[in-house]
Write an enzyme that holds these catalytic residues in place. Structure first.
Site, PDB file in Angstrom:
ATOM      1  N   ASP A 110       1.527  -4.820   5.711  1.00 15.40           N
ATOM      2  CA  ASP A 110       2.325  -3.695   5.229  1.00 15.40           C
ATOM      3  C   ASP A 110       3.337  -3.187   6.249  1.00 15.40           C
ATOM      4  OD1 ASP A 110       1.292  -3.515   2.671  1.00 15.40           O
ATOM      5  OD2 ASP A 110      -0.249  -2.064   3.216  1.00 15.40           O
ATOM      6  N   LYS A 145       3.576   4.895   1.771  1.00 18.12           N
ATOM      7  CA  LYS A 145       4.010   3.690   1.060  1.00 18.12           C
ATOM      8  C   LYS A 145       3.250   3.603  -0.265  1.00 18.12           C
ATOM      9  CE  LYS A 145       1.476   0.652   1.204  1.00 18.12           C
ATOM     10  NZ  LYS A 145       0.505  -0.270   0.628  1.00 18.12           N
TER      11      LYS A 145
END
Length: 279
Positions: free
Chosen positions: A131, A21
């Site tokens: 996240d 990510k």
């Protein structure tokens, strides 16, 4: 980008890909009374990541392998384990770690998100961390709130990049604690669909990662990485991802990214330097 979840194998094993990510931007816009920080971040995913194999069974077991396996827990402390429990799933999980942990590129959140996506879990991801919901989504998105608000960003262009991690682990809570200003401006609207490279790079250059200054104070190596990336040929933009310590440089082509990664790896053999595509 490779498929994030491959077809189920004959023995019922599910193969998963957990891409890194990357926060192209990360604006910290406030802090709630309960201590959670409010974020506004443009998130994309890389063509590099961890891999997982989930084989159904009567007991939950987690096996860790790969170049970044050392130091990764194989019990209930691991977000993969917690994701499996959230899904009500039991069996053997093999996690092959190719991403440095504690590096601001998802790590355990990416792994947990891949598990939840593979097992079809729809709710509860934010309970595992800010996240995890965006990693579960697994596509370019604008992440808002405490990470619980995910807006697809399908019009974000693809970028050629080099990811660099100096081998420094930073605890995300410590970075947030070191952040002085916590009510920064949010992002403006993203560039319109079909905007060219120059428009996107100019727009990104006007944005921020509000955690970068705090992270640099804790880990000066981040500054060294950013300086080294900024000195590479053809680099368009340099920034830290997440709470660090991984940083990225954007380039006009994959050839430029590969050349930069090779030069950086030669000068800094102890750094993790990977050319990749972000989308």
């Amino acid at each position: 980008m490779p498929e994030k979840t491959d077809p189920t194998l004959p023995d019922g094993t599910i193969r998963c890909f957990a891409p890194a990510k990357i926060n192209l931007t990360l604006h910290v816009t406030g802090q709630r009374n309960d201590g959670y920080h409010l974020l506004d971040s443009l998130v994309v995913f890389a063509a590099v990541g961890d891999r997982l194999w989930l084989t159904p069974g009567s007991d939950l077991m987690l096996e860790i392998a790969g170049p970044f396996a050392p130091g990764v827990p194989s019990d209930a402390r691991n977000l993969v384990w917690q994701a499996a429990e959230l899904a009500g799933w039991c069996g053997h999980i093999r996690l092959e770690k190719h991403l440095p942990h504690g590096g601001g590129i998802g790590g355990g959140s990416a792994d947990a998100g891949a598990v939840l996506r593979a097992l079809g879990v729809q709710d509860g991801a934010v309970s595992l961390g800010a996240d995890v919901p965006v990693c579960q989504f697994g596509r370019a998105a604008r992440m808002l709130g405490i990470g619980d608000q995910i807006a697809p960003a399908a019009d974000v262009m693809s970028f050629f990049a080099v990811l660099v991690n100096p081998g420094v682990h930073i605890a995300t809570p410590t970075v947030f604690q070191n952040l002085v200003v916590k009510d920064n401006p949010p992002m403006p609207d993203l560039p319109a669909a079909g905007s060219g490279d120059r428009i996107w790079i100019d727009w990104l250059a006007a944005q921020r990662n509000d955690l970068e200054g705090a992270a640099r104070q804790l880990a000066p190596a981040i500054g060294d990485v950013c300086s080294a990336l900024a000195e590479t040929d053809e680099v368009l933009l340099v920034r830290m991802s997440g709470s660090g310590s991984t940083c990225f440089g954007l380039y006009p082509s994959m050839s430029d990214a590969q050349t930069a990664a090779k030069a950086l790896a030669t000068r800094h053999p102890d750094w993790w330097c990977v050319p990749t595509v972000l989308n």
